[in-house]
Design an enzyme around this catalytic site. Sequence first.
Site, mmCIF file in Angstrom:
data_model
loop_
_atom_site.group_PDB
_atom_site.id
_atom_site.type_symbol
_atom_site.label_atom_id
_atom_site.label_comp_id
_atom_site.label_asym_id
_atom_site.label_seq_id
_atom_site.Cartn_x
_atom_site.Cartn_y
_atom_site.Cartn_z
ATOM 1 N N GLU A 252 0.892 -1.173 0.000
ATOM 2 C CA GLU A 252 0.000 0.000 0.000
ATOM 3 C C GLU A 252 0.915 1.204 0.000
ATOM 4 O OE1 GLU A 252 -3.198 -0.410 0.053
ATOM 5 O OE2 GLU A 252 -3.360 -2.459 0.781
ATOM 6 N N CYS A 291 -3.540 7.938 3.963
ATOM 7 C CA CYS A 291 -3.297 7.456 2.597
ATOM 8 C C CYS A 291 -4.545 7.637 1.733
ATOM 9 C CB CYS A 291 -2.858 6.007 2.627
ATOM 10 S SG CYS A 291 -3.900 4.976 3.652
HETATM 11 P P1 NAP Z 1 8.383 4.816 4.741
HETATM 12 O O1 NAP Z 1 9.584 5.611 4.981
HETATM 13 O O2 NAP Z 1 8.292 4.014 3.491
HETATM 14 O O3 NAP Z 1 8.201 3.865 6.007
HETATM 15 C C1 NAP Z 1 7.167 2.927 6.108
HETATM 16 C C2 NAP Z 1 7.648 1.725 6.890
HETATM 17 O O4 NAP Z 1 8.706 1.098 6.168
HETATM 18 C C3 NAP Z 1 8.225 2.077 8.253
HETATM 19 O O5 NAP Z 1 7.912 1.051 9.157
HETATM 20 C C4 NAP Z 1 9.718 2.115 7.979
HETATM 21 O O6 NAP Z 1 10.493 1.872 9.113
HETATM 22 C C5 NAP Z 1 9.851 0.979 6.999
HETATM 23 N N1 NAP Z 1 11.028 1.020 6.160
HETATM 24 C C6 NAP Z 1 11.689 2.108 5.689
HETATM 25 N N2 NAP Z 1 12.721 1.713 4.909
HETATM 26 C C7 NAP Z 1 12.709 0.364 4.888
HETATM 27 C C8 NAP Z 1 13.516 -0.635 4.254
HETATM 28 N N3 NAP Z 1 14.536 -0.304 3.463
HETATM 29 N N4 NAP Z 1 13.214 -1.938 4.459
HETATM 30 C C9 NAP Z 1 12.178 -2.280 5.256
HETATM 31 N N5 NAP Z 1 11.389 -1.388 5.884
HETATM 32 C C10 NAP Z 1 11.640 -0.089 5.687
HETATM 33 O O7 NAP Z 1 7.105 5.674 4.784
HETATM 34 P P2 NAP Z 1 6.589 6.629 5.961
HETATM 35 O O8 NAP Z 1 7.715 7.366 6.589
HETATM 36 O O9 NAP Z 1 5.723 5.835 6.870
HETATM 37 O O10 NAP Z 1 5.756 7.617 5.107
HETATM 38 C C11 NAP Z 1 6.391 8.365 4.113
HETATM 39 C C12 NAP Z 1 5.485 8.556 2.953
HETATM 40 O O11 NAP Z 1 4.765 7.348 2.605
HETATM 41 C C13 NAP Z 1 4.399 9.550 3.239
HETATM 42 O O12 NAP Z 1 4.890 10.857 3.134
HETATM 43 C C14 NAP Z 1 3.364 9.153 2.211
HETATM 44 O O13 NAP Z 1 3.651 9.743 0.977
HETATM 45 C C15 NAP Z 1 3.495 7.656 2.103
HETATM 46 N N6 NAP Z 1 2.487 6.900 2.884
HETATM 47 C C16 NAP Z 1 1.543 6.179 2.231
HETATM 48 C C17 NAP Z 1 0.604 5.431 2.955
HETATM 49 C C18 NAP Z 1 -0.429 4.561 2.293
HETATM 50 O O14 NAP Z 1 -1.081 3.765 2.959
HETATM 51 N N7 NAP Z 1 -0.651 4.661 1.026
HETATM 52 C C19 NAP Z 1 0.627 5.457 4.332
HETATM 53 C C20 NAP Z 1 1.609 6.191 4.961
HETATM 54 C C21 NAP Z 1 2.537 6.883 4.229
HETATM 55 P P3 NAP Z 1 11.193 3.073 9.929
HETATM 56 O O15 NAP Z 1 10.112 3.964 10.378
HETATM 57 O O16 NAP Z 1 11.871 2.358 11.029
HETATM 58 O O17 NAP Z 1 12.118 3.730 8.952
#
Ligand code: NAP
Length: 515
Positions: A252, A291
């Site tokens: 997602e 989201c």
């Molecule tokens: P993110 O940086 O992708 O992090 C999401 C999850 O993935 C966190 O648990 C993070 O852990 C983990 N993660 C990060 N890098 C990883 C890797 N290389 N391998 C495995 N896991 C990893 O996203 P976010 O900070 O939550 O949100 C950033 C952006 O995502 C938002 O600004 C938005 O655009 C989008 N978003 C979309 C949805 C949706 O449902 N569509 C929901 C939320 C956010 P850590 O926190 O420990 O780094």
Amino acid sequence: MFEVQSHLTGTWVRGKREHPLFDPSSEERVGTAWCDPPLEGVLEAARAAGPGLRARSFGERGAMLDALSKTLRNHREELIDVSIRATGSTRADAKFDIDGGIGTMAYYAGIGSKLGNKRSLVEPGEALTKDPRFYGMHLWVTRPGVALHINAFNFPAWNLAEKLSVAILAGVPVISKPATSTSILAHRMAQIIVESGVLPQNAFQFLVGKADGILEALGPQDHIVFTGSASTGAKLRQTSAVVHRSTRLNIEADSLNSAWLLPEVAPGSEVYQAFMRDVIKEITQKAGQKCTATRRIFIHRSIIDTLQSELIEGLEGVRIGHPSLEEVHVGPLATRDQVLEFHRGVEALIGSGARLVFGDPKKVHPIGVPEGKGYFVPIILLRADNPKQSDAVHQIEVFGPCATLCPYDSIEEGGELICKGDGSLVASIYGEERESLRRALDAIAPFHGRMLVVNPKVVGKTISPGTVLPSCIHGGPGRAGGGEELGGERALRFYMQRVALQGDRAFLEQWEEGQ
Ligand code: NAP
């Protein structure tokens, strides 16, 4: 001070990397996430929990979810307080996250109870030749693997609970990884789940920090369920488990959700008013950190000026401030990084041809907060007068209270513009005439995971489009990640293998009965 630890192989473990956590409203330090604990034995412990879970029926697993949801509900007030302090949510936003999670768990408990003694799902079969005894049928059986859940920062409670509920009901042990920045709330949920003793040993483990060690070791019967950014999603698609061992992956990711007012809807009508209510809610709820929030608003060119003025009037009544205050509607963003990302996103939209019509990115005066403190951003409404040329409007998800008005001249053009989002979680369509609603749905359906259709028959009875219900699927094609979660019983199938069975009808049906 909150101390966020992992719960692995039956004990709480403090990781070696210290990640400071702040109250988003005051910027005061409120805790530490102890990240990256040793991962030896974690996967093995999860695997060992599998046979016990799979031996139970859907009904028995549903009963566990029922007990868990009740236990969490008993802690509801405490969880709401933690959410306000540690994630910057208003009370209403905290309830949206926490009640949503507990409600989804209770919903899946109900599905378990409905499926009863079964441990597999069957599809209707048919005779394969002229002899009716030679029969074919399809059975869904639980895959004997584990689930790694990687959650986003914006719904720490709901994300943990909804993913856990489906996996446990399917009979699959879970390693749940919260987003570090909002892990305080997820950690408190995990403590309650562990202390309840409802789930079998190691059927639920909680991992704070990097999951690389687990990711690399996953195999063909395992599952990764991810919510977060498209860029992390892309990295996960490239892990050797997914590429070489076909570990199942559900994503997602980002989504440029649309609200579409069809040309026949007159200002002031009931459908028009429902549209305005939903749009204001979808820009401001959870400070836009959803989201499913509305990012693009499509209005027929003939009424866009009228609507813009009314929308601005509505947004002027929305109060930003300290989330603990009752009169406040919009709290801060979760982290300083999200504030920087928000401003970068707004600049990119403006650079792509959108102009500011409400809010000043440089000015925000939250109620009840010392000047200059907190991760607050203003509500921003933009307008892209030539949305065909403003690519960023259809590509960049500004994860905060920001949306862009886009004029269109015909339903066909409106549909084409919406599809420039390259796949979204949800679109909401507001219309009065069957024919125009039908044309609108035809134009955009394949680009969406869910569509809310508001006509005079249901106006006033619908829920706003950003609310994810466990009975309908959550996910979307393309940019939204191509995944699918929830959707009632359908969700279980991600954790199950469909196997075609061909043979003696009597034997196969008898065998299936025993499953
Ligand atoms: P993110 O940086 O992708 O992090 C999401 C999850 O993935 C966190 O648990 C993070 O852990 C983990 N993660 C990060 N890098 C990883 C890797 N290389 N391998 C495995 N896991 C990893 O996203 P976010 O900070 O939550 O949100 C950033 C952006 O995502 C938002 O600004 C938005 O655009 C989008 N978003 C979309 C949805 C949706 O449902 N569509 C929901 C939320 C956010 P850590 O926190 O420990 O780094």
